[in-house]
Motif scaffolding. Structure first.
Motif, mmCIF file in Angstrom:
data_model
loop_
_atom_site.group_PDB
_atom_site.id
_atom_site.type_symbol
_atom_site.label_atom_id
_atom_site.label_comp_id
_atom_site.label_asym_id
_atom_site.label_seq_id
_atom_site.Cartn_x
_atom_site.Cartn_y
_atom_site.Cartn_z
ATOM 1 N N GLY A 11 42.142 20.337 28.616
ATOM 2 C CA GLY A 11 41.530 20.581 27.682
ATOM 3 C C GLY A 11 40.419 21.569 27.449
ATOM 4 N N THR A 12 40.445 21.952 25.876
ATOM 5 C CA THR A 12 39.575 23.301 25.857
ATOM 6 C C THR A 12 38.432 23.066 25.551
ATOM 7 N N ASN A 13 37.563 22.042 25.830
ATOM 8 C CA ASN A 13 36.150 20.872 25.397
ATOM 9 C C ASN A 13 35.268 21.938 25.836
ATOM 10 N N ASN A 14 35.685 21.975 27.757
ATOM 11 C CA ASN A 14 34.854 22.469 28.395
ATOM 12 C C ASN A 14 35.292 23.912 29.261
ATOM 13 N N LEU A 15 34.389 23.867 30.117
ATOM 14 C CA LEU A 15 34.670 25.970 30.910
ATOM 15 C C LEU A 15 36.050 24.943 31.787
ATOM 16 N N ARG A 16 36.655 25.770 32.692
ATOM 17 C CA ARG A 16 37.810 24.982 33.256
ATOM 18 C C ARG A 16 38.082 26.057 34.918
ATOM 19 N N VAL A 17 37.851 24.750 36.006
ATOM 20 C CA VAL A 17 38.110 26.020 37.110
ATOM 21 C C VAL A 17 39.180 25.415 37.817
ATOM 22 N N ILE A 18 40.557 26.730 38.028
ATOM 23 C CA ILE A 18 41.327 26.000 38.161
ATOM 24 C C ILE A 18 41.340 26.620 39.833
ATOM 25 N N TYR A 19 41.814 26.036 40.968
ATOM 26 C CA TYR A 19 42.417 26.534 42.414
ATOM 27 C C TYR A 19 43.944 26.612 42.346
ATOM 28 N N VAL A 20 43.736 27.850 42.617
ATOM 29 C CA VAL A 20 45.450 28.390 43.594
ATOM 30 C C VAL A 20 45.545 28.967 44.973
ATOM 31 N N PRO A 21 46.578 28.512 44.576
ATOM 32 C CA PRO A 21 47.022 28.905 46.636
ATOM 33 C C PRO A 21 46.781 30.081 46.499
ATOM 34 N N GLY A 22 46.146 31.081 47.849
ATOM 35 C CA GLY A 22 46.631 32.628 47.693
ATOM 36 C C GLY A 22 45.463 33.650 47.354
ATOM 37 N N VAL A 23 45.741 34.912 46.908
ATOM 38 C CA VAL A 23 44.902 35.931 46.305
ATOM 39 C C VAL A 23 45.007 35.591 44.728
ATOM 40 N N ILE A 24 44.859 36.645 44.002
ATOM 41 C CA ILE A 24 45.414 36.472 43.108
ATOM 42 C C ILE A 24 45.300 37.836 42.352
ATOM 43 N N LYS A 25 46.622 38.211 41.242
ATOM 44 C CA LYS A 25 46.491 39.213 41.563
ATOM 45 C C LYS A 25 46.440 39.702 39.568
ATOM 46 N N ILE A 26 45.832 41.232 39.779
ATOM 47 C CA ILE A 26 46.016 41.310 38.621
ATOM 48 C C ILE A 26 46.226 43.403 38.089
ATOM 49 N N GLY A 27 47.492 43.017 37.246
ATOM 50 C CA GLY A 27 48.567 44.369 37.258
ATOM 51 C C GLY A 27 49.199 44.674 36.458
ATOM 52 N N GLY A 28 49.964 45.640 36.064
ATOM 53 C CA GLY A 28 50.618 45.882 34.998
ATOM 54 C C GLY A 28 51.361 47.475 35.682
ATOM 55 N N PRO A 29 52.466 47.470 33.925
ATOM 56 C CA PRO A 29 53.389 48.652 34.370
ATOM 57 C C PRO A 29 53.257 49.788 35.450
ATOM 58 N N GLY A 30 53.965 50.117 36.164
ATOM 59 C CA GLY A 30 53.922 51.302 37.218
ATOM 60 C C GLY A 30 51.865 51.585 37.850
ATOM 61 N N LEU A 31 50.970 49.899 37.787
ATOM 62 C CA LEU A 31 50.324 50.016 38.621
ATOM 63 C C LEU A 31 50.641 49.789 39.603
ATOM 64 N N GLU A 32 49.579 49.601 40.577
ATOM 65 C CA GLU A 32 49.316 49.028 41.447
ATOM 66 C C GLU A 32 48.397 47.595 41.980
ATOM 67 N N PRO A 33 48.997 46.854 42.252
ATOM 68 C CA PRO A 33 48.594 45.262 41.780
ATOM 69 C C PRO A 33 47.290 44.932 42.726
ATOM 70 N N ARG A 34 46.462 44.863 41.848
ATOM 71 C CA ARG A 34 44.654 44.453 42.269
ATOM 72 C C ARG A 34 44.482 42.642 42.853
ATOM 73 N N LEU A 35 44.151 42.910 43.541
ATOM 74 C CA LEU A 35 43.871 41.512 44.482
ATOM 75 C C LEU A 35 43.151 40.599 44.388
ATOM 76 N N ALA A 36 42.723 40.058 44.044
ATOM 77 C CA ALA A 36 41.182 39.052 43.658
ATOM 78 C C ALA A 36 41.078 37.883 44.060
ATOM 79 N N VAL A 37 40.068 36.854 44.651
ATOM 80 C CA VAL A 37 40.056 35.392 45.265
ATOM 81 C C VAL A 37 39.353 34.620 43.786
ATOM 82 N N GLY A 38 38.727 35.445 43.189
ATOM 83 C CA GLY A 38 38.254 34.653 41.641
ATOM 84 C C GLY A 38 38.382 35.699 40.759
ATOM 85 N N TYR A 39 38.949 35.011 39.263
ATOM 86 C CA TYR A 39 39.471 35.752 37.736
ATOM 87 C C TYR A 39 38.847 34.932 37.305
ATOM 88 N N ALA A 40 38.356 35.230 35.958
ATOM 89 C CA ALA A 40 37.590 35.221 35.088
ATOM 90 C C ALA A 40 37.915 35.982 33.268
#
Length: 279
Positions: free
Chosen positions: A162-191
């Protein structure tokens, strides 16, 4: 936080009394009489519990008692773990991470309550992620604005949290952030923090962080991301600090990344109350 007793002694209101410099070296911590593993430092006393101290004064043995902590706030964290192709968190990973969170935020006089998945069960990945090994958590547009991807929203929805508390979700693999024309940025955690993800579609998904299960030997990563949710950025040149910008190579324990400055504590508490997440 220290206060003085009538007879002139001082009592600490928490058990973290080692100088910041000591936190960089587990051997120095041992010499100082403190546990080198921050997860265990408050096993004997918790915030709000009485702390008795016996000492000698004028040849007489005296005992004083103080409450651990000052102006204690409470933070509740809901935790979930996603399964992709049978791969998810390692047994025994999540609870030590949350105990590390309790230890770290005790410095800010914040008592952390956490809700683990029933029987440490995971939730199946949504189809948009389970069939896509290259999914991204966030994208950046040409103006530098961040937004959650639909895949990230699907993951949060599938977690059932739900939305009442802070949420921590464990996901397999590294976390990817990027956009059109950008090289992916890899992270072990993301907020997904409120001050960053300001678009209307994202409002019900903020106050959430993803943490990879790939490096279970980094127990302070979830806490680092939680502190980001309260608006705190990275630090530099403070290797002992929880919010230090660089992480060690995989396989190296985050020995020093567990301490906060008083300025960080003040901001976390103020922003947490403003977000109505600290009670």
């Amino acid at each position: 936080s220290l206060f003085r007793q009538p007879d002139g002694t001082y009592l600490s209101t928490n058990r973290i009394i080692v100088a910041d410099a000591k936190d960089m070296d587990p051997y120095d911590l041992m010499l100082a009489g403190a546990s080198g593993d921050a997860v265990t430092r408050m096993t004997h006393r918790a915030l709000g519990d009485p702390l008795p101290v016996t000492y000698s004064h004028g040849g007489v043995s005296l005992t004083e008692t103080a409450t651990v902590g000052k102006d204690i706030k409470t933070l509740t964290v809901d935790v979930a773990s996603m399964i992709v192709n049978g791969f998810w968190h390692q047994d025994g990973q999540i609870e030590p991470d949350m105990k590390a969170c309790q230890e770290c935020l005790a410095q800010a006089n914040i008592k952390v309550n956490y809700n683990l998945p029933d029987n440490s069960a995971g939730f199946p990945a949504p189809q948009s992620v389970a069939t896509n090994a290259d999914w991204f958590a966030a994208t950046v547009d040409s103006q530098g604005n961040l937004s959650l991807t639909q895949e990230a929203r699907d993951v949060i929805d599938a977690s059932g949290l739900g939305t009442n508390n802070l949420r921590v979700i464990y996901v397999p693999g590294v976390i990817k952030i990027g956009g059109p024309g950008l090289e992916p940025r890899l992270a072990v955690g993301y907020a997904f923090a409120a001050h960053v993800f300001t678009g209307n579609p994202d409002k019900s998904y903020i106050d959430t962080c993803f943490v990879t299960v790939q490096y279970p030997e980094q127990p302070f990563m979830p806490t680092h991301e939680i502190v980001h949710l309260f608006g705190e950025g990275h630090t530099t040149n403070m290797p002992w600090n929880l919010m230090n910008a660089s992480a060690p190579p995989p396989g190296k324990v985050l020995w020093g990344k567990k301490r906060l400055t008083q300025q960080q504590v003040d901001r976390i508490r103020a922003n947490g109350e403003m977000r109505n997440k600290l009670k």
